[in-house]
Write a protein that holds these residues in place. Sequence first.
Motif, PDB file in Angstrom:
ATOM      1  N   PHE A  62       0.851  -1.191   0.000  1.00  0.00           N
ATOM      2  CA  PHE A  62       0.000   0.000   0.000  1.00  0.00           C
ATOM      3  C   PHE A  62       0.883   1.235   0.000  1.00  0.00           C
ATOM      4  CE2 PHE A  62      -2.848  -3.072   2.017  1.00  0.00           C
ATOM      5  CZ  PHE A  62      -4.072  -2.768   1.446  1.00  0.00           C
ATOM      6  N   PRO A  63       0.483   2.292  -0.713  1.00  0.00           N
ATOM      7  CA  PRO A  63       1.198   3.562  -0.602  1.00  0.00           C
ATOM      8  C   PRO A  63       0.649   4.364   0.573  1.00  0.00           C
ATOM      9  CG  PRO A  63      -0.481   3.734  -2.315  1.00  0.00           C
ATOM     10  CD  PRO A  63      -0.544   2.320  -1.770  1.00  0.00           C
ATOM     11  N   GLY A  64       1.541   5.078   1.240  1.00  0.00           N
ATOM     12  CA  GLY A  64       1.127   6.008   2.279  1.00  0.00           C
ATOM     13  C   GLY A  64       0.867   7.378   1.674  1.00  0.00           C
ATOM     14  N   VAL A  65       0.185   8.229   2.384  1.00  0.00           N
ATOM     15  CA  VAL A  65      -0.180   9.551   1.882  1.00  0.00           C
ATOM     16  C   VAL A  65       1.056  10.400   1.567  1.00  0.00           C
ATOM     17  CG1 VAL A  65      -0.418  10.661   4.148  1.00  0.00           C
ATOM     18  CG2 VAL A  65      -1.792  11.483   2.225  1.00  0.00           C
ATOM     19  N   ASP A  66       2.166  10.153   2.265  1.00  0.00           N
ATOM     20  CA  ASP A  66       3.394  10.929   2.042  1.00  0.00           C
ATOM     21  C   ASP A  66       4.300  10.324   0.973  1.00  0.00           C
ATOM     22  OD1 ASP A  66       2.733  12.832   3.973  1.00  0.00           O
ATOM     23  OD2 ASP A  66       3.581  11.614   5.574  1.00  0.00           O
ATOM     24  N   GLY A  67       3.835   9.265   0.296  1.00  0.00           N
ATOM     25  CA  GLY A  67       4.623   8.650  -0.768  1.00  0.00           C
ATOM     26  C   GLY A  67       5.459   7.459  -0.319  1.00  0.00           C
ATOM     27  N   ASP A  68       5.443   7.139   0.975  1.00  0.00           N
ATOM     28  CA  ASP A  68       6.160   5.955   1.452  1.00  0.00           C
ATOM     29  C   ASP A  68       5.327   4.715   1.137  1.00  0.00           C
ATOM     30  OD1 ASP A  68       8.211   7.519   2.609  1.00  0.00           O
ATOM     31  OD2 ASP A  68       6.984   7.830   4.395  1.00  0.00           O
ATOM     32  N   TRP A  69       6.004   3.583   0.932  1.00  0.00           N
ATOM     33  CA  TRP A  69       5.323   2.331   0.639  1.00  0.00           C
ATOM     34  C   TRP A  69       5.410   1.389   1.821  1.00  0.00           C
ATOM     35  CZ3 TRP A  69       2.366   0.918  -3.505  1.00  0.00           C
ATOM     36  CH2 TRP A  69       2.327   1.831  -4.562  1.00  0.00           C
ATOM     37  N   PHE A  70       4.345   0.619   2.008  1.00  0.00           N
ATOM     38  CA  PHE A  70       4.256  -0.362   3.084  1.00  0.00           C
ATOM     39  C   PHE A  70       3.903  -1.719   2.487  1.00  0.00           C
ATOM     40  CE2 PHE A  70       3.423   3.778   4.741  1.00  0.00           C
ATOM     41  CZ  PHE A  70       4.135   3.805   5.927  1.00  0.00           C
ATOM     42  N   GLY A  71       4.671  -2.735   2.876  1.00  0.00           N
ATOM     43  CA  GLY A  71       4.394  -4.077   2.406  1.00  0.00           C
ATOM     44  C   GLY A  71       3.487  -4.806   3.377  1.00  0.00           C
ATOM     45  N   VAL A  72       2.683  -5.717   2.850  1.00  0.00           N
ATOM     46  CA  VAL A  72       1.882  -6.616   3.673  1.00  0.00           C
ATOM     47  C   VAL A  72       2.712  -7.897   3.802  1.00  0.00           C
ATOM     48  CG1 VAL A  72      -0.321  -7.797   3.944  1.00  0.00           C
ATOM     49  CG2 VAL A  72      -0.235  -5.613   2.717  1.00  0.00           C
ATOM     50  N   VAL A  73       3.182  -8.175   5.025  1.00  0.00           N
ATOM     51  CA  VAL A  73       4.199  -9.208   5.220  1.00  0.00           C
ATOM     52  C   VAL A  73       3.782 -10.165   6.337  1.00  0.00           C
ATOM     53  CG1 VAL A  73       6.646  -9.598   5.750  1.00  0.00           C
ATOM     54  CG2 VAL A  73       5.962  -7.524   4.540  1.00  0.00           C
ATOM     55  N   ASN A  74       4.086 -11.444   6.138  1.00  0.00           N
ATOM     56  CA  ASN A  74       3.987 -12.460   7.192  1.00  0.00           C
ATOM     57  C   ASN A  74       5.411 -12.782   7.622  1.00  0.00           C
ATOM     58  OD1 ASN A  74       1.273 -12.579   6.456  1.00  0.00           O
ATOM     59  ND2 ASN A  74       1.534 -14.401   5.227  1.00  0.00           N
ATOM     60  N   TYR A  75       5.660 -12.869   8.924  1.00  0.00           N
ATOM     61  CA  TYR A  75       6.985 -13.237   9.422  1.00  0.00           C
ATOM     62  C   TYR A  75       6.871 -13.749  10.847  1.00  0.00           C
ATOM     63  CZ  TYR A  75       7.094  -8.608  11.693  1.00  0.00           C
ATOM     64  OH  TYR A  75       6.818  -7.504  12.463  1.00  0.00           O
ATOM     65  N   GLU A  76       7.978 -14.314  11.344  1.00  0.00           N
ATOM     66  CA  GLU A  76       7.997 -14.889  12.686  1.00  0.00           C
ATOM     67  C   GLU A  76       9.020 -14.163  13.549  1.00  0.00           C
ATOM     68  OE1 GLU A  76       8.752 -17.193   9.986  1.00  0.00           O
ATOM     69  OE2 GLU A  76       6.608 -17.469   9.702  1.00  0.00           O
ATOM     70  N   LEU A  77       8.712 -14.087  14.844  1.00  0.00           N
ATOM     71  CA  LEU A  77       9.656 -13.554  15.831  1.00  0.00           C
ATOM     72  C   LEU A  77      10.077 -14.686  16.759  1.00  0.00           C
ATOM     73  CD1 LEU A  77       7.882 -10.215  16.826  1.00  0.00           C
ATOM     74  CD2 LEU A  77       9.853 -10.510  15.313  1.00  0.00           C
ATOM     75  N   ARG A  78      11.363 -14.695  17.090  1.00  0.00           N
ATOM     76  CA  ARG A  78      11.907 -15.702  18.003  1.00  0.00           C
ATOM     77  C   ARG A  78      11.951 -15.151  19.424  1.00  0.00           C
ATOM     78  NH1 ARG A  78      15.270 -15.436  13.488  1.00  0.00           N
ATOM     79  NH2 ARG A  78      16.507 -13.939  14.625  1.00  0.00           N
ATOM     80  N   TYR A  79      11.988 -16.067  20.379  1.00  0.00           N
ATOM     81  CA  TYR A  79      12.199 -15.683  21.769  1.00  0.00           C
ATOM     82  C   TYR A  79      13.704 -15.629  22.044  1.00  0.00           C
ATOM     83  CZ  TYR A  79       7.285 -16.268  22.917  1.00  0.00           C
ATOM     84  OH  TYR A  79       5.922 -16.135  22.967  1.00  0.00           O
ATOM     85  N   ALA A  80      14.120 -14.729  22.916  1.00  0.00           N
ATOM     86  CA  ALA A  80      15.539 -14.548  23.231  1.00  0.00           C
ATOM     87  C   ALA A  80      16.139 -15.762  23.927  1.00  0.00           C
ATOM     88  CB  ALA A  80      15.726 -13.301  24.103  1.00  0.00           C
ATOM     89  N   ASP A  81      15.326 -16.554  24.625  1.00  0.00           N
ATOM     90  CA  ASP A  81      15.873 -17.699  25.354  1.00  0.00           C
ATOM     91  C   ASP A  81      16.068 -18.933  24.481  1.00  0.00           C
ATOM     92  OD1 ASP A  81      13.264 -18.591  25.016  1.00  0.00           O
ATOM     93  OD2 ASP A  81      12.760 -18.537  27.148  1.00  0.00           O
ATOM     94  N   GLY A  82      15.788 -18.831  23.177  1.00  0.00           N
ATOM     95  CA  GLY A  82      16.061 -19.925  22.255  1.00  0.00           C
ATOM     96  C   GLY A  82      15.006 -21.004  22.170  1.00  0.00           C
ATOM     97  N   ARG A  83      13.890 -20.851  22.839  1.00  0.00           N
ATOM     98  CA  ARG A  83      12.836 -21.876  22.765  1.00  0.00           C
ATOM     99  C   ARG A  83      12.374 -22.048  21.316  1.00  0.00           C
ATOM    100  NH1 ARG A  83       8.158 -18.611  25.920  1.00  0.00           N
ATOM    101  NH2 ARG A  83       9.985 -17.677  26.866  1.00  0.00           N
ATOM    102  N   PRO A  84      11.914 -23.240  20.965  1.00  0.00           N
ATOM    103  CA  PRO A  84      11.543 -23.495  19.573  1.00  0.00           C
ATOM    104  C   PRO A  84      10.268 -22.771  19.123  1.00  0.00           C
ATOM    105  CG  PRO A  84      11.116 -25.432  20.921  1.00  0.00           C
ATOM    106  CD  PRO A  84      11.833 -24.433  21.797  1.00  0.00           C
ATOM    107  N   GLN A  85       9.382 -22.431  20.052  1.00  0.00           N
ATOM    108  CA  GLN A  85       8.158 -21.727  19.661  1.00  0.00           C
ATOM    109  C   GLN A  85       8.510 -20.338  19.133  1.00  0.00           C
ATOM    110  OE1 GLN A  85       8.642 -22.881  22.798  1.00  0.00           O
ATOM    111  NE2 GLN A  85       7.185 -24.527  23.088  1.00  0.00           N
ATOM    112  N   GLN A  86       7.700 -19.872  18.204  1.00  0.00           N
ATOM    113  CA  GLN A  86       7.851 -18.530  17.662  1.00  0.00           C
ATOM    114  C   GLN A  86       6.497 -17.834  17.667  1.00  0.00           C
ATOM    115  OE1 GLN A  86       9.820 -18.470  13.874  1.00  0.00           O
ATOM    116  NE2 GLN A  86      11.330 -19.957  14.487  1.00  0.00           N
TER     117      GLN A  86
END
Length: 103
Positions: A62-86
């Motif tokens: 999507f374009p923003g009103v000021d001309g910047d573009w924004f993507g529609v994205v799927n992604y994962e975040l990890r936990y700092a303690d290394g657990r396998p769940q995200q």
Amino acid sequence: MAINSPFTTWEGDDVHGRRPVLTRVGVRLDRLFARLPGAPRRVIETGLDLTGEVEGRLHGRFPGVDGDWFGVVNYELRYADGRPQQVYLTDQLVPFHVLRLRE
């Protein structure tokens, strides 16, 4: 149901199903979740790791009103303690300046 942006490209058909075309991108978490300069840091070992770059899947924009573009994205975040769940994030609006195309 995924966010359908005006710039989403679709594959498939009505018989076999339609799905958005996914483009592999890197999401630079340090830029997306930038800390204020001089902000005090308190480490929480079980918190989310919001540093570095993670793989994402771009499927619209999507374009923003000021001309910047924004993507529609799927992604994962990890936990700092290394657990396998995200934490799986879907249909997030992410500024293009924090994305990098991946092959």
